[in-house]
Design a protein around this motif. Structure first.
Motif, PDB file in Angstrom:
ATOM      1  N   ASP A  47      71.388 -47.856  36.927  1.00 27.35           N
ATOM      2  CA  ASP A  47      72.053 -46.556  37.040  1.00 27.35           C
ATOM      3  C   ASP A  47      73.430 -46.671  36.396  1.00 27.35           C
ATOM      4  O   ASP A  47      74.331 -47.321  36.932  1.00 27.35           O
ATOM      5  N   ARG A  48      73.596 -46.071  35.236  1.00 22.46           N
ATOM      6  CA  ARG A  48      74.854 -46.183  34.498  1.00 22.46           C
ATOM      7  C   ARG A  48      75.767 -44.980  34.704  1.00 22.46           C
ATOM      8  O   ARG A  48      76.740 -44.798  33.984  1.00 22.46           O
ATOM      9  N   ARG A  49      75.445 -44.154  35.668  1.00 23.26           N
ATOM     10  CA  ARG A  49      76.304 -43.000  35.929  1.00 23.26           C
ATOM     11  C   ARG A  49      77.634 -43.437  36.552  1.00 23.26           C
ATOM     12  O   ARG A  49      77.674 -44.366  37.363  1.00 23.26           O
ATOM     13  N   LEU A  50      78.684 -42.761  36.148  1.00 21.70           N
ATOM     14  CA  LEU A  50      79.989 -42.947  36.778  1.00 21.70           C
ATOM     15  C   LEU A  50      80.132 -41.870  37.843  1.00 21.70           C
ATOM     16  O   LEU A  50      80.001 -40.678  37.546  1.00 21.70           O
ATOM     17  N   ARG A  51      80.391 -42.287  39.061  1.00 21.04           N
ATOM     18  CA  ARG A  51      80.590 -41.323  40.146  1.00 21.04           C
ATOM     19  C   ARG A  51      82.087 -41.116  40.305  1.00 21.04           C
ATOM     20  O   ARG A  51      82.805 -42.017  40.752  1.00 21.04           O
ATOM     21  N   LEU A  52      82.531 -39.936  39.925  1.00 19.64           N
ATOM     22  CA  LEU A  52      83.958 -39.646  39.839  1.00 19.64           C
ATOM     23  C   LEU A  52      84.345 -38.567  40.837  1.00 19.64           C
ATOM     24  O   LEU A  52      83.517 -37.759  41.264  1.00 19.64           O
ATOM     25  N   THR A  70      89.043 -39.947  39.298  1.00 25.06           N
ATOM     26  CA  THR A  70      89.152 -41.291  39.838  1.00 25.06           C
ATOM     27  C   THR A  70      87.776 -41.847  40.194  1.00 25.06           C
ATOM     28  O   THR A  70      86.807 -41.102  40.341  1.00 25.06           O
ATOM     29  N   GLY A  71      87.702 -43.159  40.327  1.00 26.15           N
ATOM     30  CA  GLY A  71      86.456 -43.838  40.645  1.00 26.15           C
ATOM     31  C   GLY A  71      86.515 -45.254  40.114  1.00 26.15           C
ATOM     32  O   GLY A  71      87.591 -45.775  39.803  1.00 26.15           O
ATOM     33  N   LEU A  84      80.422 -35.526  30.722  1.00 28.68           N
ATOM     34  CA  LEU A  84      80.675 -35.082  32.097  1.00 28.68           C
ATOM     35  C   LEU A  84      79.579 -34.126  32.547  1.00 28.68           C
ATOM     36  O   LEU A  84      79.301 -33.132  31.888  1.00 28.68           O
ATOM     37  N   THR A  85      78.959 -34.457  33.689  1.00 33.89           N
ATOM     38  CA  THR A  85      77.967 -33.572  34.298  1.00 33.89           C
ATOM     39  C   THR A  85      78.657 -32.763  35.385  1.00 33.89           C
ATOM     40  O   THR A  85      79.154 -33.317  36.379  1.00 33.89           O
ATOM     41  N   VAL A 129      81.876 -35.404  40.784  1.00 35.21           N
ATOM     42  CA  VAL A 129      81.122 -35.165  39.559  1.00 35.21           C
ATOM     43  C   VAL A 129      80.598 -36.509  39.064  1.00 35.21           C
ATOM     44  O   VAL A 129      81.003 -37.565  39.545  1.00 35.21           O
ATOM     45  N   THR A 130      79.677 -36.472  38.117  1.00 37.49           N
ATOM     46  CA  THR A 130      79.184 -37.702  37.496  1.00 37.49           C
ATOM     47  C   THR A 130      79.438 -37.643  36.002  1.00 37.49           C
ATOM     48  O   THR A 130      79.639 -36.573  35.425  1.00 37.49           O
ATOM     49  N   ALA A 131      79.418 -38.808  35.386  1.00 39.62           N
ATOM     50  CA  ALA A 131      79.650 -38.890  33.947  1.00 39.62           C
ATOM     51  C   ALA A 131      78.928 -40.110  33.403  1.00 39.62           C
ATOM     52  O   ALA A 131      78.523 -41.008  34.147  1.00 39.62           O
ATOM     53  N   HIS A 132      78.740 -40.127  32.100  1.00 42.99           N
ATOM     54  CA  HIS A 132      78.255 -41.308  31.386  1.00 42.99           C
ATOM     55  C   HIS A 132      79.312 -41.688  30.350  1.00 42.99           C
ATOM     56  O   HIS A 132      80.006 -40.838  29.804  1.00 42.99           O
ATOM     57  N   GLY A 133      79.390 -42.965  30.063  1.00 42.06           N
ATOM     58  CA  GLY A 133      80.360 -43.422  29.079  1.00 42.06           C
ATOM     59  C   GLY A 133      81.293 -44.449  29.697  1.00 42.06           C
ATOM     60  O   GLY A 133      80.970 -45.054  30.724  1.00 42.06           O
TER      61      GLY A 133
END
Length: 325
Positions: A47-52, A70-71, A84-85, A129-133
């Motif tokens: 799971d490469r999602r960033l939980r922000l 932040t995260g 950004l999702t 929110v979640t993001a990739h990158g």
């Protein structure tokens, strides 16, 4: 003395015994690997999602806000962006415009121009929110001299580049254009840098939009040129110089010399795509929920499999095809 030769003179018996031994080893290894495979836990997808979390949101210019996220944050370099999702499920790319050395937070800036950006403006501190990158499609390469050109919200990837060039002692200049000063974010942060290297050029104070030739005035040969802004600005700069221009745009590229083609959907409907429109535009009229993001073909959000399972990037690919949708 009589000598016996238990092996044939040609050595074939030795080869036979060797092959028999190898066959036994292979059989034993195969059995062990099968047993080991049954005991090995299943491979889990990473799971490469960033939980922000939205930590802060503030106005930076008219219709422009910055979001502090932040995260647990990976490192990044000037020119990077995140996918950004938003809570609605919409996905958009936003350049990181903070300090790469400060991983206590990410910062992005959003101009309100559509549904996704309006949703980003409505976020409040504490929203998750979640993001990739981060991903870098606009990298800053080492150079002795830089010319940075930004148009409006195009300052977002350029700002960390300017700071990096200044911190490393490179020879740099920035030309920052926009409609008027109220619409141009981060002017206050730029004021902390060497003002002799920065030319702020609002259309409202000069009476007309800036030309590519004006943006490139006094640029020495061999200067690395980085440009981000509206398509007309980027086009003007590229046409006004023979130097290589590194650029990033925030809107889909224009369709030049396009030809009409057809999309056939799973239910048998055929959609006609005119020469001056993308398959994505026409497809979304028929199926409004079709996902998209960058509209430039690199993020992969708009990829839809054809009847044979091959992904088709409906934002940029231009050929008649039967889509599995």
């Amino acid at each position: 003395m009589t000598m016996t030769y238990p092996e044939r003179l040609d050595g074939s018996a030795r080869r036979d015994r060797l092959m028999s031994t190898l066959s036994g080893v292979v059989a034993a290894y195969t059995k062990m690997s099968t047993w080991s495979g049954r005991r090995r836990p299943p491979v889990r997808a990473v799971d490469r999602r960033l939980r922000l979390t939205v930590d802060d949101i503030r106005a930076e210019a008219s219709d422009v806000v910055s979001l502090r996220l932040t995260g647990s944050l990976p490192s990044w370099r000037p020119g990077a962006h995140i996918d950004l999702t938003l809570p609605s499920g919409l996905v958009r790319q936003y350049s990181l415009c903070g300090d790469p050395a400060d991983l206590s937070h990410y910062r992005i800036a959003v101009r309100k121009i559509g549904a996704a950006s309006s949703e980003a403006h409505s976020l409040t501190p504490g929203t998750r929110v979640t993001a990739h990158g981060p991903r870098t499609a606009f990298p800053l390469l080492p150079a002795e001299k830089y010319l940075f050109i930004a148009g409006g919200i195009g300052i977002t990837p350029i700002l960390p580049m300017v700071r990096h060039a200044d911190a490393t002692g490179a020879d740099w200049r920035l030309v920052y254009a926009g409609r008027d000063r109220d619409s141009m974010p981060f002017l206050d942060e730029l004021s902390a840098l060497d003002s002799s290297r920065i030319f702020v050029r609002p259309d409202s104070e000069f009476g007309m939009p800036v030309s590519g030739a004006e943006l490139l005035e006094n640029t020495a040969p061999g200067t690395a040129i980085y440009c981000c802004g509206p398509i007309p600005m980027i086009t003007g700069v590229r046409q006004a110089t023979e130097e290589i221009v590194f650029y990033e745009r925030f809107s889909p590229p224009p369709i030049v010399a396009g030809k009409p083609f057809q999309l056939t959907l799973r239910d048998g409907r055929t959609l006609e795509v005119p020469a001056d429109r993308s398959a994505l535009d026409v497809l979304r009229e028929a199926i409004p929920g079709v996902a998209y993001s960058c509209r430039q073909g690199f993020c992969g959000t708009c990829a839809i499999p054809d009847s044979e399972g091959t992904p088709v990037r409906v934002c940029v690919d231009r050929e008649s095809v039967k889509l599995d949708i």
